[in-house]
Design a protein around this motif. Structure first.
Motif, mmCIF file in Angstrom:
data_model
loop_
_atom_site.group_PDB
_atom_site.id
_atom_site.type_symbol
_atom_site.label_atom_id
_atom_site.label_comp_id
_atom_site.label_asym_id
_atom_site.label_seq_id
_atom_site.Cartn_x
_atom_site.Cartn_y
_atom_site.Cartn_z
ATOM 1 N N HIS A 103 0.859 -1.190 0.000
ATOM 2 C CA HIS A 103 0.000 0.000 0.000
ATOM 3 C C HIS A 103 0.898 1.243 0.000
ATOM 4 C CE1 HIS A 103 -3.602 -2.238 0.304
ATOM 5 N NE2 HIS A 103 -3.667 -2.385 1.603
ATOM 6 N N ASN A 104 1.311 1.654 -1.190
ATOM 7 C CA ASN A 104 2.301 2.716 -1.315
ATOM 8 C C ASN A 104 1.754 4.016 -1.902
ATOM 9 O OD1 ASN A 104 5.148 3.894 -2.099
ATOM 10 N ND2 ASN A 104 3.981 3.747 -4.007
ATOM 11 N N ALA A 105 0.795 3.936 -2.814
ATOM 12 C CA ALA A 105 0.343 5.125 -3.533
ATOM 13 C C ALA A 105 -0.101 6.214 -2.563
ATOM 14 C CB ALA A 105 -0.803 4.769 -4.471
ATOM 15 N N GLY A 106 0.160 7.459 -2.939
ATOM 16 C CA GLY A 106 -0.241 8.533 -2.045
ATOM 17 C C GLY A 106 -0.257 9.881 -2.727
ATOM 18 N N VAL A 107 -1.020 10.787 -2.138
ATOM 19 C CA VAL A 107 -1.101 12.167 -2.589
ATOM 20 C C VAL A 107 -0.533 13.038 -1.481
ATOM 21 C CG1 VAL A 107 -2.646 14.048 -3.234
ATOM 22 C CG2 VAL A 107 -3.154 11.707 -3.967
ATOM 23 N N ALA A 108 0.328 13.991 -1.843
ATOM 24 C CA ALA A 108 0.879 14.945 -0.878
ATOM 25 C C ALA A 108 0.697 16.345 -1.440
ATOM 26 C CB ALA A 108 2.351 14.661 -0.608
ATOM 27 N N LEU A 109 -0.083 17.170 -0.768
ATOM 28 C CA LEU A 109 -0.331 18.546 -1.190
ATOM 29 C C LEU A 109 0.376 19.497 -0.236
ATOM 30 C CD1 LEU A 109 -4.164 18.344 -1.989
ATOM 31 C CD2 LEU A 109 -2.241 18.039 -3.561
ATOM 32 N N HIS A 129 -5.406 6.850 2.897
ATOM 33 C CA HIS A 129 -5.928 5.904 3.901
ATOM 34 C C HIS A 129 -7.184 5.174 3.430
ATOM 35 C CE1 HIS A 129 -7.326 3.928 7.435
ATOM 36 N NE2 HIS A 129 -8.390 4.723 7.520
ATOM 37 N N LEU A 130 -8.261 5.922 3.138
ATOM 38 C CA LEU A 130 -9.525 5.251 2.839
ATOM 39 C C LEU A 130 -9.438 4.396 1.583
ATOM 40 C CD1 LEU A 130 -12.134 8.067 3.620
ATOM 41 C CD2 LEU A 130 -11.450 6.148 5.084
ATOM 42 N N GLY A 131 -8.699 4.861 0.563
ATOM 43 C CA GLY A 131 -8.561 4.065 -0.653
ATOM 44 C C GLY A 131 -7.898 2.728 -0.394
ATOM 45 N N HIS A 132 -6.839 2.741 0.404
ATOM 46 C CA HIS A 132 -6.155 1.479 0.730
ATOM 47 C C HIS A 132 -6.990 0.622 1.673
ATOM 48 C CE1 HIS A 132 -2.339 3.555 -0.678
ATOM 49 N NE2 HIS A 132 -2.366 2.427 -1.352
ATOM 50 N N PHE A 133 -7.695 1.253 2.594
ATOM 51 C CA PHE A 133 -8.571 0.509 3.503
ATOM 52 C C PHE A 133 -9.606 -0.275 2.691
ATOM 53 C CE2 PHE A 133 -12.232 0.028 6.309
ATOM 54 C CZ PHE A 133 -11.663 -0.302 7.537
ATOM 55 N N ALA A 134 -10.255 0.413 1.750
ATOM 56 C CA ALA A 134 -11.277 -0.246 0.934
ATOM 57 C C ALA A 134 -10.665 -1.275 -0.015
ATOM 58 C CB ALA A 134 -12.059 0.805 0.149
ATOM 59 N N LEU A 135 -9.500 -0.968 -0.574
ATOM 60 C CA LEU A 135 -8.842 -1.921 -1.475
ATOM 61 C C LEU A 135 -8.533 -3.231 -0.765
ATOM 62 C CD1 LEU A 135 -7.477 -2.560 -4.213
ATOM 63 C CD2 LEU A 135 -5.389 -1.525 -3.288
ATOM 64 N N THR A 136 -8.134 -3.151 0.495
ATOM 65 C CA THR A 136 -7.815 -4.360 1.259
ATOM 66 C C THR A 136 -9.013 -5.296 1.313
ATOM 67 O OG1 THR A 136 -6.254 -3.085 2.592
ATOM 68 C CG2 THR A 136 -6.921 -5.222 3.456
ATOM 69 N N ARG A 137 -10.211 -4.718 1.414
ATOM 70 C CA ARG A 137 -11.416 -5.558 1.463
ATOM 71 C C ARG A 137 -11.536 -6.402 0.191
ATOM 72 N NH1 ARG A 137 -14.732 -8.353 0.070
ATOM 73 N NH2 ARG A 137 -16.974 -8.431 0.449
ATOM 74 N N VAL A 151 0.129 -7.875 3.812
ATOM 75 C CA VAL A 151 -0.253 -6.495 3.535
ATOM 76 C C VAL A 151 0.862 -5.618 4.095
ATOM 77 C CG1 VAL A 151 -1.929 -4.654 3.923
ATOM 78 C CG2 VAL A 151 -2.710 -7.038 3.705
ATOM 79 N N VAL A 152 1.547 -4.893 3.227
ATOM 80 C CA VAL A 152 2.637 -4.012 3.649
ATOM 81 C C VAL A 152 2.177 -2.569 3.442
ATOM 82 C CG1 VAL A 152 5.029 -3.327 3.318
ATOM 83 C CG2 VAL A 152 4.365 -5.732 3.042
ATOM 84 N N THR A 153 1.975 -1.868 4.532
ATOM 85 C CA THR A 153 1.503 -0.490 4.464
ATOM 86 C C THR A 153 2.679 0.460 4.586
ATOM 87 O OG1 THR A 153 -0.639 -1.087 5.423
ATOM 88 C CG2 THR A 153 0.009 1.225 5.551
ATOM 89 N N VAL A 154 2.806 1.365 3.623
ATOM 90 C CA VAL A 154 3.920 2.308 3.603
ATOM 91 C C VAL A 154 3.516 3.583 4.338
ATOM 92 C CG1 VAL A 154 5.518 3.623 2.170
ATOM 93 C CG2 VAL A 154 4.734 1.348 1.428
#
Length: 318
Positions: A103-109, A129-137, A151-154
């Motif tokens: 779980h690596n993808a991310g947005v930084a503003l 967070h929420l995108g990876h949370f839902a993807l895990t399901r 599951v490796v969370t970055v």
């Protein structure tokens, strides 16, 4: 290639063979994710690059193919900012199992205004967070079908100085971009630790591990044109910073170890050896605020509501 064991030190340049494995790296087309994917591809594994941009994914696959002989890399169209698209994306993977998801993808503003996802969530919290949370399901059946799914969370070093505000998780009242980013990464890390607690309670074979890259700068990162180009001048100017931080190739090392090393255990945190900012990967103590089970349980409940997801995320319920 060699099989890692407690008696032989981990070597970031000589990774264990993973020819029978399948890995998904979200955001594998750029940044840290690209180098994670490149290093995993060198093990002989099938590596899926989760990316919403087909052109960028194609460039990353070409770059990996030019550096890794026989690389088996594929693009999985994936948009974490659109929760309704995730089930179809996973169905389109044509996989019968998945050995690990990173779980690596991310947005930084860095600056306002506050932006939202297609689902109306604050963009960084919603994607990171929420995108990876839902993807895990949606990945749960594939991970459970693997002999020892992971599951490796970055996470991020920035999460160490933040605290979650679960009365306003999406920064609707007081939006500060850098703080919101740090909180989104903290939410990811708390999720990773809580997921492992729940998997252990359910007797699952799937592990959840958290890793972070430390301080990883573009200017210290080796070029991978056209994915990333660092000029000699940029590298020269960044040399003093290299005493404390590193490039993104090295930043990928803790994440790759968390994905591959058979001695890694669920619930662990992996990061760079020197002050958590640079160096070889090591197992780190989990900061107290990331290990707070009550906060994590509340975050989990909030995340289920916001994503419309069952509390067991598709894994066996406890």
């Amino acid at each position: 290639m060699f099989s890692a064991s407690p008696s032989r030190a981990w070597d970031v340049r000589r990774l264990p063979s993973a020819e029978d494995k399948v890995f998904l790296v979200t955001g594998g087309n750029a940044g840290i994710g690209y180098f994670v994917a490149e290093q995993l591809a060198a093990t002989g594994a099938v590596v899926l690059l989760g990316s919403r941009d087909a052109a960028k994914a194609g460039a990353a696959m070409a770059s990996i193919g030019a550096r890794v002989a026989g690389a088996r890399v594929r693009h999985l169209p994936l948009d974490l900012a659109d929760l309704s698209s995730l089930a179809a994306a996973v169905d389109g993977s044509d996989l019968d199992h998945l050995d690990a998801v990173v779980h690596n993808a991310g947005v930084a503003l860095d600056d306002p205004p506050r932006l939202e996802t297609a689902d109306g969530h604050e963009l960084m919290f919603g994607t990171n967070h929420l995108g990876h949370f839902a993807l895990t399901r949606w990945l749960a059946p594939l991970l459970s079908a693997a002999p020892a799914g992971r599951v490796v969370t970055v996470g991020s070093f920035a999460a160490r100085s933040e605290r979650l505000d679960l009365d306003d998780p999406q920064s609707t009242r007081d939006y500060r971009p850098k703080r919101s980013y740090g909180r989104s990464k903290l939410a990811q890390m708390c999720f990773g630790f809580e997921l492992d607690r729940r998997l252990r309670a359910a007797g699952s074979t799937v592990l959840s591990v958290v890793a972070h890259p430390g301080g990883a700068l573009d200017s210290l990162t080796p070029s991978r044109p056209p994915v990333h180009v660092t000029s000699p001048g940029q590298r020269l100017r960044a040399l003093p910073a290299g005493l404390l931080v590193q490039g993104k190739e090295a930043g990928a090392w803790p994440i790759v170890r968390a994905t591959l090393d058979p001695d890694v255990r669920g619930g662990q945190l992996w990061g760079p050896r020197l002050f958590g900012l640079r160096g070889l990967p090591r197992h780190e103590p989990v900061p107290t605020h990331m290990a707070d089970g009550a906060v994590a349980a509340r975050l989990w409940a909030v995340s289920c509501v916001l994503t419309g997801t069952e509390s067991h995320l598709g894994f066996p319920a406890r």
